[in-house]
Scaffold this motif. Structure first.
Motif, PDB file in Angstrom:
ATOM      1  N   ILE A  94       0.629  -1.082   0.064  1.00 20.08           N
ATOM      2  CA  ILE A  94      -0.071   0.185   0.047  1.00 20.08           C
ATOM      3  C   ILE A  94       0.902   1.127   0.040  1.00 20.08           C
ATOM      4  O   ILE A  94       1.722   1.363   0.920  1.00 20.08           O
ATOM      5  CB  ILE A  94      -0.948   0.078   1.256  1.00 20.08           C
ATOM      6  N   GLN A  95       0.551   2.168  -0.736  1.00 24.67           N
ATOM      7  CA  GLN A  95       1.153   3.516  -1.025  1.00 24.67           C
ATOM      8  C   GLN A  95       0.335   4.595  -0.460  1.00 24.67           C
ATOM      9  O   GLN A  95       0.735   5.750  -0.099  1.00 24.67           O
ATOM     10  CB  GLN A  95       1.813   3.559  -2.319  1.00 24.67           C
ATOM     11  N   TYR A  96      -1.014   4.519  -0.901  1.00 26.81           N
ATOM     12  CA  TYR A  96      -1.922   5.641  -0.809  1.00 26.81           C
ATOM     13  C   TYR A  96      -3.175   5.090  -0.066  1.00 26.81           C
ATOM     14  O   TYR A  96      -3.828   3.998  -0.607  1.00 26.81           O
ATOM     15  CB  TYR A  96      -2.451   6.214  -2.092  1.00 26.81           C
ATOM     16  N   LEU A  97      -3.453   5.454   0.899  1.00 30.61           N
ATOM     17  CA  LEU A  97      -4.457   5.146   2.048  1.00 30.61           C
ATOM     18  C   LEU A  97      -5.336   5.997   2.352  1.00 30.61           C
ATOM     19  O   LEU A  97      -5.087   6.929   2.904  1.00 30.61           O
ATOM     20  CB  LEU A  97      -4.119   4.123   3.148  1.00 30.61           C
ATOM     21  N   ASP A  98      -6.814   6.157   2.174  1.00 31.16           N
ATOM     22  CA  ASP A  98      -7.669   7.166   2.517  1.00 31.16           C
ATOM     23  C   ASP A  98      -9.028   6.493   3.184  1.00 31.16           C
ATOM     24  O   ASP A  98      -9.732   6.147   2.260  1.00 31.16           O
ATOM     25  CB  ASP A  98      -8.062   7.975   1.214  1.00 31.16           C
ATOM     26  N   LEU A  99      -9.166   6.634   4.434  1.00 30.16           N
ATOM     27  CA  LEU A  99     -10.091   6.063   5.056  1.00 30.16           C
ATOM     28  C   LEU A  99     -10.990   7.173   5.929  1.00 30.16           C
ATOM     29  O   LEU A  99     -11.618   6.990   6.969  1.00 30.16           O
ATOM     30  CB  LEU A  99      -9.733   4.916   6.392  1.00 30.16           C
ATOM     31  N   SER A 100     -10.960   8.438   5.149  1.00 30.16           N
ATOM     32  CA  SER A 100     -11.555   9.596   5.958  1.00 30.16           C
ATOM     33  C   SER A 100     -12.935   9.401   6.085  1.00 30.16           C
ATOM     34  O   SER A 100     -13.739   8.670   5.194  1.00 30.16           O
ATOM     35  CB  SER A 100     -11.302  10.669   5.185  1.00 30.16           C
TER      36      SER A 100
END
Length: 891
Positions: free
Chosen positions: A182-188
């Motif tokens: 994983i390089q980019y993680l968005d759980l907003s």
């Protein structure tokens, strides 16, 4: 010449061969692509997917069994194998069910379903078995429920977007350990609060470059940790969480990689730690809307690569450090809404790339001059309002910048009109209200409004003939209230050169305007808020005002307007606020009941006569009814309980009294104000108007009783019926109006006792029952005894604390407490019930026996006849003896 011609031919030949080769390669590539057909297994999988989806946007209309799936919309295939590799289905108005047939797309590496609406269904767990995925975007798609642990099986995944699915959550994050690539993680917006070790888990991803966890209900940054191993992290967004502690020192571990850090609105406390200033590669830092205190540290200037810095909306104090001048790359600088003081350093004037500078709402005590803007040639947005500054520049100063946005309210700019504005040709927003400007507004100002949208020059001492005002079609807001503008209002409203205006807000209140209202309202149909109050206007309200169909607030108060309110105003069905107080009007029109959106009706002191129309009860949304100081007669309508906004709690937003305008990352508001008299003193209401529930019918000629139905208005806060001719009793259930803060029933002819239920009005801060005919003891309660005796004076039969008159025993008996009264009533009721039962039993015991037994009945009546005869004979004998005795005595 020949050599040049030969060179030209050589160059042309080279270009021609290159172009021919490129075109040949392009057509060869296109032909090779066209020869690769869609894999049938993939095609059937996509058709199955389509059958499960609802396609409101018809984006899947090209997905047909008769066409090659590689040329379908939103589908991309591998050029060599023909296998489906990417599905771009974002923002396609899709819904329904995501079929498990996606598992048959064995070579799919990109799946984007963002921006659709899957109606709060769970994220499909089978997506965790699509092992070839490198990009998965399910953001803003209305998924709900637990984020499936199976997603942790996607070991090849580089990008995972789940943001803005507000009803998804995790029970833990241990399953994420499988996302090794994983390089980019968005759980907003996902709820992560159940995982206390989120930081340690996230920091173990060796390739993680960008992490977005905004609004995830996180409550700790683990400030006790000394080290966090984010080896590759470049972007960290943790805004809108609930950390409620100081900024941790482990941020210094990110000094070699971190470029962007956002901790906006996260309840952070304490000072700005030195660890932040070790992030020397930082380009973006947002610490706004927190609870940070103390001074801005001088090492701020070490962050030389910063382009964006937001420290606004905190409680920072002290001066702006002079090292801010070292931020040579800064473009946006927000220091507003703090407690900064001292002087603004002139080193700010050397920030040659600065475009946005917000420093308003502070407590500076300094002067700003030309030196503060020396090299600010790129400045576009300037917010200095409410900063306690003196803006002192030469009259011939030409700024190096061209502003789009200038908010300079409540700072010292005057006394002269700022001539430097003449050079600002790109200005779209100008607020110089309360800035001490006096004298005449120059003509060049009005002629230079070709791009401007918002003008606020209110609360100054500006003089200007309104006939000289020119408004371009771009102007939407003109607020020149509380100045010395003069001249006939009609010369302004009827100018041919402004007939194409798009004005939405016009506030010219508290000026010296005169004359009659014009008939040119058809040229002002964009108006939403109109305030002509507190001028010298005369004449009637013209019928043509009915053309203002978009109008939401109409204020004509404090003029000399006369006559009827024209029925054409019925066309203004969007009206929420009408203020015509302090005029010379006639009667309240019956059609007022048709204005069903009305929330505030203020008609006080306007010489209204006649009755209060029953139709006023149709205004179910009404929050303020102010008809005080008129000559209204008749009774108070008993249908007031139908005004549901005063009877039931509701969340109706009164924001239509205000309008917001967005300019260069800033919001400015125009708020309509209303003068009310809630507790005997006139007060101005603006933003807090949504809290008011008021009925003021004082100082009229109203008669009759107070309708008992008024007790149903349980949300009413202010009630004033004083100075009328009301009779009868105070409604017994007035204590059910538990939100009441003020009650004034003084100077009427009310009688009877003060209802004991009034002791339930725990919010009551003003009560006046003086000069009526009330009697008995004042009910005992902490609230009622807290008021001065003057609030009860003028009621001769009233007694008890706080009045000096003590109650007699008789008065005490007549005015017992509610509990005592209940006990006495209970005893009396028992007595009368027992007596009734006893009488019935005795009556039927005797009369029943006589009725059913003939022998007893005859014997009873014979006995009665004998008793009657005995009484008659005895009486006659005694009367003869008395007569003889009287004759003897007379001799």
């Amino acid at each position: 010449m020949a050599a040049s011609f030969a060179n030209f031919h050589v160059l042309f030949l080279i270009w021609f061969l290159s172009a021919t080769f490129s075109l040949s390669f392009y057509f060869f590539k296109a032909e090779s692509i066209s020869n690769v057909s869609c894999n049938q297994k993939d095609k059937q999988a996509l058709l199955t997917l389509k059958r499960g989806l609802t396609d409101h946007g018809h984006v899947l209309s090209s997905w047909s069994d008769h066409k090659d799936c590689c040329i379908w919309d939103r589908v991309f295939c591998d050029n060599k194998t023909g296998r489906v590799s990417e599905l771009h289905l974002s923002y396609s108005r899709l819904g329904g069910e995501i079929s498990g047939s996606l598992l048959q797309l064995e070579h799919l590496n990109y799946l984007d379903l963002s921006g659709n609406d899957f109606n709060c269904t769970p994220i499909p767990a089978f997506l965790g078995s699509m092992y070839s995925l490198t990009d998965l975007d399910l953001s803003n798609a209305n998924f709900c429920g637990l984020i499936p642990h199976q997603l942790g099986n996607l070991s090849s995944l580089h990008y995972l977007f789940l943001w803005n699915n507000s009803n998804i959550y995790v029970d833990n994050l241990r399953w994420m350990s499988g996302l090794s690539a994983i390089q980019y993680l968005d759980l907003s917006s996902a709820d992560l609060h159940r995982e206390v070790d989120w930081l340690q888990i996230m920091s173990k991803f060796p390739s993680l470059s960008e992490l977005y966890l905004q609004n995830c209900q996180l409550d700790s940054l683990n400030p006790s940790l000394g080290f966090v191993n984010f080896t590759s992290l470049r972007v960290l967004f943790l805004s809108e969480n609930h950390f409620s502690h100081e900024i941790p020192n482990w941020f210094s571990n990110l000094s070699t990689s971190l470029l962007e850090l956002e901790l906006y609105n996260s309840s952070l406390k304490g000072n700005i730690p030195p660890s932040i200033f070790n992030l020397e590669k930082l380009e973006y830092l947002n610490l706004g809307f927190n609870k940070l205190t103390e001074q801005i540290p001088e090492p701020l200037g070490q962050l030389k690569l910063l382009t964006y810095l937001d420290l606004g909306f905190n409680s920072l104090n002290g001066p702006i450090p002079s090292s801010v001048g070292n931020l040579s790359r800064i473009r946006s600088l927000y220091l507003d809404q703090n407690q900064l003081n001292g002087t603004i350093p002139k080193s700010l004037g050397f920030l040659s790339k600065l475009e946005t500078f917000f420093v308003g709402d502070n407590s500076f005590t300094s002067t700003v001059d030309e030196g503060h803007f020396t090299k600010l040639s790129k400045l576009k947005s300037l917010y200095m309002s409410k900063a306690s500054l003196i803006f002192n520049v030469n009259s011939n100063w030409v700024p190096p910048f061209q502003l789009n946005y200038a908010s300079m309210s409540s700072i010292k700019i005057g006394p002269n009109f700022p001539s430097w504005l003449q050079s600002q040709r790109s200005l779209s927003f100008l607020d110089m209200s309360m800035s001490g400007i006096s004298g005449k507004a120059p003509g060049w100002f009005w002629n230079g409004t070709s791009n401007i949208t918002f003008i606020n020059l209110s609360n100054n001492h500006i003089e200007c003939d309104v006939s000289n005002i020119f408004l371009s079609s771009s102007v939407k807001v003109l607020n020149i209230a509380n100045n010395s503008f003069y001249g006939p209002i009609s010369t302004f409203l009827c100018q041919k050169k402004i007939r194409k205006n798009k004005l939405e807000i016009l506030d010219v209140s508290n000026n010296l305007l005169s004359g009659e209202l014009s008939h040119c309202w058809k040229y002002w149909q964009s108006l939403i808020h109109l305030n002509l109050g507190s001028n010298n206007l005369v004449g009637r309200i013209p019928y043509s005002m009915g053309a203002l169909v978009n109008l939401q607030s109409l204020r004509l108060q404090n003029n000399s307007i006369c006559g009827d309110i024209p029925s054409s105003l019925k066309k203004c069905s969007n009206l929420r606020l009408i203020d015509m107080g302090n005029n010379h009007l006639s009667i309240i029109p019956l059609w007022i009941g048709e204005m069903t959106n009305l929330l505030v009706l203020r008609l006080r002191m306007s010489e209204f006569k006649g009755y209060i129309p029953q139709q006023i009860c149709q205004l179910s949304s009404l929050r303020v009814l102010d008809l005080a100081n008129n000559s209204l007669s008749g009774s108070i309508p008993n249908c007031l309980k139908n005004i549901s906004a005063m009877a039931f709690p509701n969340s109706y937003d009164i924001s239509f009294f205000s309008m917001s305008f967005s300019y260069s990352y800033a919001y400015e508001y125009y708020v309509a104000n209303v003068q009310l008299v809630p507790k005997g003193k006139e007060m101005e209401y603006k933003e807090n108007l949504n809290l008011v529930r008021l009925i003021d019918l004082s100082s009229n000629n109203l008669s009759g009783s107070i309708p008992v139905e008024i007790s149903d208005l349980s949300e009413l806060r202010f009630l004033n019926l004083s100075r009328n001719h009301l009779m009868g009793k105070i409604p017994e259930k007035i204590g059910s109006m538990k939100e009441l803060e003020s009650v004034d029933l003084s100077r009427n002819h009310l009688s009877g006792k003060i209802p004991p239920s009034m002791s339930n009005l725990t919010f009551l801060s003003l009560l006046d029952l003086s000069y009526n005919n009330l009697s008995g003891r004042i009910p005992s309660s902490t609230q009622l005894q807290s008021f001065d005796a003057l609030r009860y004076i003028g009621n001769p039969q009233l007694c008890g604390d706080p009045l000096p008159k003590n109650c007699t025993i008789e008065e005490q008996f007549l005015n017992r407490s509610p509990i005592g009264s209940v006990e006495d009533d209970s005893k009396n009721s028992s007595f009368y019930i027992g007596m009734g039962v006893g009488f019935a039993t005795g009556f039927w015991a005797i009369c029943g026996a006589l009725f059913f037994n003939r022998t007893w009945r005859h014997a009873y009546f014979r006995f009665a006849d004998e008793i009657k005869d005995w009484i008659y004979v005895t009486t006659m004998i005694k009367m003869n003896l008395l007569e003889k005795l009287r004759v003897c005595l007379s001799k």
